[in-house]
Design an enzyme around this catalytic site. Sequence first.
Site, PDB file in Angstrom:
ATOM      1  N   LEU B 214      11.882 -40.780  -3.793  1.00 53.88           N
ATOM      2  CA  LEU B 214      11.879 -41.290  -5.401  1.00 53.88           C
ATOM      3  C   LEU B 214      13.268 -40.559  -5.822  1.00 53.88           C
ATOM      4  O   LEU B 214      13.795 -39.589  -5.736  1.00 53.88           O
ATOM      5  CB  LEU B 214      10.699 -40.428  -6.098  1.00 53.88           C
ATOM      6  CG  LEU B 214       9.296 -40.776  -5.695  1.00 53.88           C
ATOM      7  CD1 LEU B 214       8.262 -40.125  -6.253  1.00 53.88           C
ATOM      8  CD2 LEU B 214       9.161 -42.276  -5.691  1.00 53.88           C
ATOM      9  N   PHE B 217      13.453 -37.346  -8.972  1.00 53.58           N
ATOM     10  CA  PHE B 217      11.991 -36.811  -9.145  1.00 53.58           C
ATOM     11  C   PHE B 217      12.282 -35.457  -9.805  1.00 53.58           C
ATOM     12  O   PHE B 217      11.390 -35.102 -10.685  1.00 53.58           O
ATOM     13  CB  PHE B 217      11.341 -36.931  -7.585  1.00 53.58           C
ATOM     14  CG  PHE B 217       9.913 -36.260  -7.928  1.00 53.58           C
ATOM     15  CD1 PHE B 217       8.931 -37.055  -8.538  1.00 53.58           C
ATOM     16  CD2 PHE B 217       9.499 -35.191  -7.354  1.00 53.58           C
ATOM     17  CE1 PHE B 217       7.541 -36.343  -8.598  1.00 53.58           C
ATOM     18  CE2 PHE B 217       8.276 -34.567  -7.547  1.00 53.58           C
ATOM     19  CZ  PHE B 217       7.383 -35.312  -8.137  1.00 53.58           C
ATOM     20  N   GLY B 255       7.988 -33.213  -0.557  1.00 57.16           N
ATOM     21  CA  GLY B 255       7.770 -33.475  -2.237  1.00 57.16           C
ATOM     22  C   GLY B 255       7.817 -34.831  -2.715  1.00 57.16           C
ATOM     23  O   GLY B 255       6.644 -35.179  -3.092  1.00 57.16           O
ATOM     24  N   ASP B 256       8.842 -35.530  -2.592  1.00 59.58           N
ATOM     25  CA  ASP B 256       8.951 -36.705  -3.073  1.00 59.58           C
ATOM     26  C   ASP B 256       9.300 -37.734  -1.891  1.00 59.58           C
ATOM     27  O   ASP B 256      10.029 -38.815  -2.040  1.00 59.58           O
ATOM     28  CB  ASP B 256       9.956 -37.055  -4.155  1.00 59.58           C
ATOM     29  CG  ASP B 256      11.425 -36.355  -3.804  1.00 59.58           C
ATOM     30  OD1 ASP B 256      11.478 -36.127  -2.804  1.00 59.58           O
ATOM     31  OD2 ASP B 256      12.321 -36.711  -4.571  1.00 59.58           O
ATOM     32  N   GLU B 257       9.194 -37.404  -0.832  1.00 55.06           N
ATOM     33  CA  GLU B 257       9.297 -38.087   0.541  1.00 55.06           C
ATOM     34  C   GLU B 257       8.185 -38.845   1.084  1.00 55.06           C
ATOM     35  O   GLU B 257       7.264 -38.194   1.068  1.00 55.06           O
ATOM     36  CB  GLU B 257      10.121 -37.687   1.556  1.00 55.06           C
ATOM     37  CG  GLU B 257      11.339 -36.575   1.123  1.00 55.06           C
ATOM     38  CD  GLU B 257      11.927 -35.685   2.188  1.00 55.06           C
ATOM     39  OE1 GLU B 257      12.379 -34.557   1.891  1.00 55.06           O
ATOM     40  OE2 GLU B 257      11.202 -35.723   3.231  1.00 55.06           O
TER      41      GLU B 257
END
Lengths: 188, 342
Positions: B214, B217, B255-257
């Site tokens: 993302l 993020f 986390g945002d992967e």
Amino acid sequence: MHGLINRAIEEFTRATYGDALWTAAATAAGADPRGFAMMRHYDTALTGKMMRELARRLSRSPRELAEDIGAWIAGVPSIRRLLRFSGSSFDAFVAALPEIQGRALMVVRGFQLPALSVSATAEGWTIVADAEPIWIHALSGMLRAMADDYGVLAVIEVAGDQLQVSVPLTAFSEGRPFSISDPLLGVA
Amino acid sequence: MRHRDLTLAGGAGLLPDEAAAAPPPALAEAALSMMPMHLLVSADGRVLSAGATLARLLQGQDRFDAAFDPIGPACIGDLARAERVFLRLRSDPARVLRGRGSLLADGAALFNLGFGIGLVDAVRAFDLTDRDFAPSDLAMELLFLHEANSAMTDELSRANLRLEEARSKAEAEAFTDPLTGLFNRRGLELSFAALRQGASIDLSQQFALVLMDLDHFKTLNDTHGHAAGDAMLREVAVRLNAATRAEDTIARTGGDEFVLLLPHFADAERLERLGQRIVASIEQPFDFNGTTCRISVSLGGALSTDYPCLDWAAMQAAADDALYRAKRAGRGCLRIAGHGSD
């Protein structure tokens, strides 16, 4: 203590009083609230703790509880059938009580129940258990349930560490039907 | 009260109350009365006497030949001398009684028979009770064991089922990201292992691997708080599910992967179109407690068809490179390893 005994206490509690009481008492006693494994051995002290926690929550004595558990076990269809195999009449059933220990060991290795001895008296029988007094109370509950099952009127009293059994009326009621061949007839 | 003789009680049958009143029987008569499964046959094959239980099986037959089909010697004399006899019931050919015989002085034969391992079935078929067996017979004990064995087996099966359910649940949890319900890294590896297994059978198996981050993020987290960040991650999971097929694997690996594993995918243009759809979907504004949040996503893809043999590490590295190119190209887009240029 064999897991089957602990499981019986657990199943009785869950069936009679619900899972919440079981979970609370098991947690307080330090037992796994998910339940006992039936083919394991547990510390005997845990069983005692469990009984005291349950009794306290139900405002009963552990002995009264043991009596209820004995009666409940005799009503579990598969166990009731196994008990009925011990004798074709209540008389024969009581006389064969000393065999119960051997029968249990024959079915489940390591499943040690207390040795029971039965002697005839003028009124009936005296039963003595080579175990903690609480076992005699459990046995009294079981015998009361079985007397009903056979349809006899029996007077069953705990006197100290002994059980006094007399049968003033052998044909008190019809009892429950029992056929050695068809388990379905026994469930009713 | 009836008899209270403890040495007799506990057994079964054959203890009639009236026994005490009659005069004592002769030895032969006494012996036969204790054998509910005996059969006495004359030399010419007539049934002279049958025990109470055996009589029920005979159903009125008074000829040995009509009732039984012996396995082995057919002549009564030979049967009576055999170590073991096996008699098939003519009325019920699946039922074989076994026992032994004894040849008597007048040529008659006495057999004492039993049900053997067919006991449980016989009890059911003839509705036998404990009174149908001699107290010395272990029939009741065998029936008890049979019943106890069934009860224990049932109980163990139930316990096994519970364990099985608990294991499935634990496994599902071990492979799942609790926040989004997507696979975690272990779940992704499991999916890839399954894909590879399929690929070894079906060499035409083609798939695409897509890594996605993302964009910004951390800024969203810092601006709107972690609760907003978590809600956004859950929303992204929902949108990814909607944009992909049921057979695709979607995992959140950090986390945002996120990682997509897309089986049956060989075409770069098709992957390009999917990338655009995903970017457009993720870029849709998202409402969190009355605040409108926006986010975008960068994707890097790799196609298994670009590799001569299945090389997970190389594909991951290539997809990672492609993801880096996507970010350098200004984010919010897909780059595919070995396809297109910066």
